[in-house]
Each structure stands twice: as C-alpha cells, then as structure tokens.
Design an enzyme around this catalytic site. Structure first.
Site, PDB file in Angstrom:
ATOM      1  N   GLU A  49      -7.529  -0.646   4.933  1.00  0.00           N
ATOM      2  CA  GLU A  49      -6.708   0.576   4.852  1.00  0.00           C
ATOM      3  C   GLU A  49      -7.413   1.785   4.251  1.00  0.00           C
ATOM      4  O   GLU A  49      -7.271   2.900   4.741  1.00  0.00           O
ATOM      5  CB  GLU A  49      -5.419   0.306   4.050  1.00  0.00           C
ATOM      6  CG  GLU A  49      -4.354  -0.439   4.840  1.00  0.00           C
ATOM      7  CD  GLU A  49      -4.492  -1.948   4.767  1.00  0.00           C
ATOM      8  OE1 GLU A  49      -5.580  -2.434   4.381  1.00  0.00           O
ATOM      9  OE2 GLU A  49      -3.523  -2.649   5.086  1.00  0.00           O
TER      10      GLU A  49
ATOM     11  N   ALA B 272      -1.539  -2.548  11.013  1.00  0.00           N
ATOM     12  CA  ALA B 272      -0.646  -1.517  11.541  1.00  0.00           C
ATOM     13  C   ALA B 272      -1.204  -0.978  12.849  1.00  0.00           C
ATOM     14  O   ALA B 272      -2.421  -0.914  13.050  1.00  0.00           O
ATOM     15  CB  ALA B 272      -0.524  -0.384  10.530  1.00  0.00           C
TER      16      ALA B 272
ATOM     17  N   GLU C 190      -1.250  -8.831   5.070  1.00  0.00           N
ATOM     18  CA  GLU C 190      -0.061  -8.693   4.210  1.00  0.00           C
ATOM     19  C   GLU C 190       1.058  -9.644   4.665  1.00  0.00           C
ATOM     20  O   GLU C 190       1.782 -10.198   3.837  1.00  0.00           O
ATOM     21  CB  GLU C 190       0.407  -7.233   4.196  1.00  0.00           C
ATOM     22  CG  GLU C 190      -0.591  -6.349   3.447  1.00  0.00           C
ATOM     23  CD  GLU C 190      -0.270  -4.874   3.537  1.00  0.00           C
ATOM     24  OE1 GLU C 190      -0.099  -4.375   4.680  1.00  0.00           O
ATOM     25  OE2 GLU C 190      -0.183  -4.214   2.493  1.00  0.00           O
TER      26      GLU C 190
ATOM     27  N   GLY D 247      -2.033  -5.025   7.610  1.00  0.00           N
ATOM     28  CA  GLY D 247      -0.674  -5.579   7.606  1.00  0.00           C
ATOM     29  C   GLY D 247      -0.632  -7.030   8.055  1.00  0.00           C
ATOM     30  O   GLY D 247       0.279  -7.775   7.679  1.00  0.00           O
TER      31      GLY D 247
HETATM   32  N1  COA Z   1      -3.668  -0.863  16.249  1.00  0.00           N
HETATM   33  C1  COA Z   1      -3.566  -0.634  17.567  1.00  0.00           C
HETATM   34  N2  COA Z   1      -4.347  -1.220  18.496  1.00  0.00           N
HETATM   35  C2  COA Z   1      -5.271  -2.083  18.049  1.00  0.00           C
HETATM   36  C3  COA Z   1      -5.434  -2.403  16.701  1.00  0.00           C
HETATM   37  C4  COA Z   1      -4.580  -1.745  15.775  1.00  0.00           C
HETATM   38  N3  COA Z   1      -4.626  -2.009  14.461  1.00  0.00           N
HETATM   39  N4  COA Z   1      -6.440  -3.285  16.557  1.00  0.00           N
HETATM   40  C5  COA Z   1      -6.884  -3.543  17.804  1.00  0.00           C
HETATM   41  N5  COA Z   1      -6.179  -2.827  18.701  1.00  0.00           N
HETATM   42  C6  COA Z   1      -6.348  -2.796  20.157  1.00  0.00           C
HETATM   43  C7  COA Z   1      -7.533  -1.913  20.551  1.00  0.00           C
HETATM   44  O1  COA Z   1      -7.145  -0.551  20.606  1.00  0.00           O
HETATM   45  C8  COA Z   1      -7.848  -2.492  21.911  1.00  0.00           C
HETATM   46  O2  COA Z   1      -6.924  -2.014  22.864  1.00  0.00           O
HETATM   47  P1  COA Z   1      -7.450  -1.299  24.208  1.00  0.00           P
HETATM   48  O3  COA Z   1      -8.185  -2.393  24.926  1.00  0.00           O
HETATM   49  O4  COA Z   1      -6.167  -0.880  24.871  1.00  0.00           O
HETATM   50  O5  COA Z   1      -8.331  -0.181  23.778  1.00  0.00           O
HETATM   51  C9  COA Z   1      -7.570  -3.987  21.740  1.00  0.00           C
HETATM   52  O6  COA Z   1      -6.690  -4.088  20.623  1.00  0.00           O
HETATM   53  C10 COA Z   1      -8.811  -4.783  21.445  1.00  0.00           C
HETATM   54  O7  COA Z   1      -9.463  -4.203  20.338  1.00  0.00           O
HETATM   55  P2  COA Z   1     -11.024  -3.821  20.332  1.00  0.00           P
HETATM   56  O8  COA Z   1     -11.254  -2.857  19.214  1.00  0.00           O
HETATM   57  O9  COA Z   1     -11.470  -3.420  21.700  1.00  0.00           O
HETATM   58  O10 COA Z   1     -11.670  -5.251  19.994  1.00  0.00           O
HETATM   59  P3  COA Z   1     -12.970  -5.542  19.117  1.00  0.00           P
HETATM   60  O11 COA Z   1     -13.200  -7.001  19.230  1.00  0.00           O
HETATM   61  O12 COA Z   1     -14.066  -4.623  19.462  1.00  0.00           O
HETATM   62  O13 COA Z   1     -12.531  -5.219  17.605  1.00  0.00           O
HETATM   63  C11 COA Z   1     -11.116  -5.261  15.675  1.00  0.00           C
HETATM   64  C12 COA Z   1     -11.488  -5.940  17.002  1.00  0.00           C
HETATM   65  C13 COA Z   1      -9.846  -5.955  15.142  1.00  0.00           C
HETATM   66  C14 COA Z   1     -12.265  -5.419  14.682  1.00  0.00           C
HETATM   67  C15 COA Z   1     -10.860  -3.748  15.919  1.00  0.00           C
HETATM   68  O14 COA Z   1      -9.931  -3.629  16.983  1.00  0.00           O
HETATM   69  C16 COA Z   1     -10.311  -3.038  14.729  1.00  0.00           C
HETATM   70  O15 COA Z   1     -11.044  -2.697  13.816  1.00  0.00           O
HETATM   71  N6  COA Z   1      -8.973  -2.789  14.711  1.00  0.00           N
HETATM   72  C17 COA Z   1      -8.357  -2.056  13.648  1.00  0.00           C
HETATM   73  C18 COA Z   1      -8.134  -2.945  12.427  1.00  0.00           C
HETATM   74  C19 COA Z   1      -7.576  -2.151  11.288  1.00  0.00           C
HETATM   75  O16 COA Z   1      -8.235  -1.288  10.737  1.00  0.00           O
HETATM   76  N7  COA Z   1      -6.311  -2.475  10.896  1.00  0.00           N
HETATM   77  C20 COA Z   1      -5.674  -1.888   9.764  1.00  0.00           C
HETATM   78  C21 COA Z   1      -4.918  -0.667  10.095  1.00  0.00           C
HETATM   79  S1  COA Z   1      -4.296   0.085   8.630  1.00  0.00           S
END
Ligand code: COA
Length: 259
Positions: A133, A65, A113, A110
């Site tokens: 989550e 999400a 999912e 998601g």
């Molecule tokens: N929602 C919105 N934006 C997201 C996202 C999410 N779930 N996951 C990644 N992004 C965006 C980041 O904000 C970033 O954007 P920006 O450059 O404008 O700041 C871009 O994607 C790259 O992510 P970043 O975190 O810089 O890369 P990373 O390699 O350091 O980490 C992840 C990658 C996927 C591990 C990390 O982004 C993360 O933990 N995301 C959330 C995952 C999550 O918890 N999802 C479930 C939500 S309920």
C-alpha cells in the site's frame, strides 16, 4: 448481478470464493458488499460448521484493492463514513464459526488483510504475501497494520508495512504468518480436510474456544483467564460434552448436534 463472490456448502463446510480471476480477485465494491454477506450467511447457517475463504483462478488468492478504482478520488468524509460504522472486513470479527484462509499465488494488500482476518491460514508453496500500500501512496486500511502486528510482532510488521516487500510461503511459515503449507495441487484438498476435521468436533466448544483465544488476545491475562473460565463453565451442561464422554466410554464415533 455479479458473481464476484461465490459460496457453496458441502459436508458442513462453506466455501467462499473470491471470483474475479481476470483481475487476480482484486477487491472492488462488489466484493466489499458480497463478502460480508457471504460470511454472515454461512455463519448463520446451521448446516455450516467451518468456513474456507479462497481465490478463484490459478494465480492469486487476492491481489488487494482494485487499483482501477483508485483513479476516482472519493470525498474523504464520505469515504470514512462508508467504512467507519460497518467496515466490510469487520464481518470476519463477527463470525463465530472458524474461518480458514486457503491462500495460493499472490496474497497482497487487502488480500493479505482478508487472510489475516481469518482464524487459520494454510498456504500453497507458491503463495506470495505483501502489503504494497505505501507504494500506492496509501496505507493498509482493512486491518493490515493492526492484525499483522498482532500476528508477527512490531518489528516484522513494520518491516513488511514500510518496505512493501514480498514474503514467500516458506518464510511466511517460518515467521508464523501461516500455520500450514501444501503443494499448489493439494491446497484445496488440504484446506477441505482441515475444515472437515474442525467441523467434526463439537461446534459449541469450537466456537467458544475461538472466542476465548480471539477476545482473550485483547485482554490482560487476568481478564482473559476470567473470560476463559466463564466460557468453560457455559459448556458444562451441553449435550455434546456428555456425548463426547459417552462415545469415548462406548468406543464409538460421537454424534454432535451443537446443543
Ligand atoms: N487491481 C486491479 N487489477 C489488478 C490488480 C489489482 N490490485 N492486480 C492485478 N490486476 C489485474 C491486472 O490489471 C491484469 O489485468 P489485465 O490483464 O486486464 O491488464 C491482471 O490482473 C493480471 O495482472 P498482471 O499485472 O498482468 O500480472 P503479473 O503477473 O505481471 O503481476 C501482480 C501480478 C499481482 C504482481 C501485479 O498485478 C500487481 O502488482 N498488482 C497490484 C498489487 C497491489 O499493489 N495490490 C495492493 C493495492 S493497494
């Protein structure tokens, strides 16, 4: 206008692409609206015999999400009502054609999912799966707790849901979360080959087989056997069944029409 989800069809395969690579294809309202539309359109298209869902960009199938939408807290009743009757993820349950998830990079929340809602999961060796989550103060809300349990069993599902830990592709294969692996460079080709192989088979038999497996999994063995028997009987007088037998006899490739 938004291009958060792209669709194109080639060789009887509809490719549905989650297309927010700058946000790791995170699921926002556009995706929740466009993904079910894309699936329904592909499922209804007579040219399409298999569907592949994939993520754009090099880093993620889908990172779950869109967390940037989390800061606004919606009113709970409105939030529930928006989802209860026509939840976006239920579009996968309505699809009669086979749907393949081609997963690379992050496949979280998601994103997992979505992959779980597909019929077959093929992953690149760089894929990472997880349900983070609870770490955000919520729980999976698009089938994660339900479908993961059905795919992996109670113990493994509880482990992943409660810890939020990531699984790499090898462990995902060993556990049965995915059924095939490909190198990151080969994933699109491998997913396309798989989809085309399925698309080349008699379409009605493929769709009935999917229904038998999916619906049967929710039934007792006796009811599942009855469903299988009914579906089997319905295929007896199809043209494609006769064509399969004739092609075998005449030692030529079959030409299936979906009739
Ligand atoms: N929602 C919105 N934006 C997201 C996202 C999410 N779930 N996951 C990644 N992004 C965006 C980041 O904000 C970033 O954007 P920006 O450059 O404008 O700041 C871009 O994607 C790259 O992510 P970043 O975190 O810089 O890369 P990373 O390699 O350091 O980490 C992840 C990658 C996927 C591990 C990390 O982004 C993360 O933990 N995301 C959330 C995952 C999550 O918890 N999802 C479930 C939500 S309920």
């Amino acid at each position: 206008m938004t291009d958060a989800v792209l669709v194109h069809t080639q060789d009887a395969v509809a490719w549905i692409t989650l297309n927010r690579p700058d946000a790791m294809n995170a699921i926002n309202e556009d995706v929740r609206r466009l993904l079910p539309e894309a699936l329904a359109t592909a499922d209804a298209d007579p040219q399409v015999r298999a569907i592949v869902v994939r993520g754009a960009g090099p880093r993620a199938f889908c990172a779950g999400a869109d967390i940037k939408e989390f800061v606004a807290t919606p009113q709970p009743t409105a939030y529930r009502q928006a989802r209860v009757h026509r939840h976006w993820i239920a579009a996968f349950d309505r699809a009669v054609k086979p749907v393949i998830a081609a997963v690379h990079g992050h496949c979280l929340g998601g994103g997992l999912e979505i992959a779980l809602a597909c019929d077959i999961r093929i992953a690149a060796t760089d894929a990472l799966f997880g349900l983070p989550e609870t770490g955000h103060g919520i729980i999976p809300g698009a089938g994660g707790t339900q479908r993961l349990t059905r795919v992996l069993g109670l113990g493994l599902a509880l482990d992943l849901v409660l810890t939020g830990e990531r699984l790499d592709a090898q462990r995902a294969l060993a556990m049965g979360l995915v059924s095939r692996l490909a190198s990151p460079d080969d994933l699109q080709q491998a997913a396309g080959d798989l989809a085309r192989r399925i698309a080349a088979r008699p379409p009605l038999a493929t769709q009935f087989a999917k229904e038998a497996v999916r619906s049967g999994a929710e039934l007792s063995l006796a009811d599942g056997m009855r469903l299988e028997s009914d579906l089997c009987s319905h295929l007896v007088d199809t043209q494609d069944r006769v064509e399969a037998a004739l092609a075998f006899q005449e030692k030529r490739p079959p030409r299936y029409t979906g009739q």
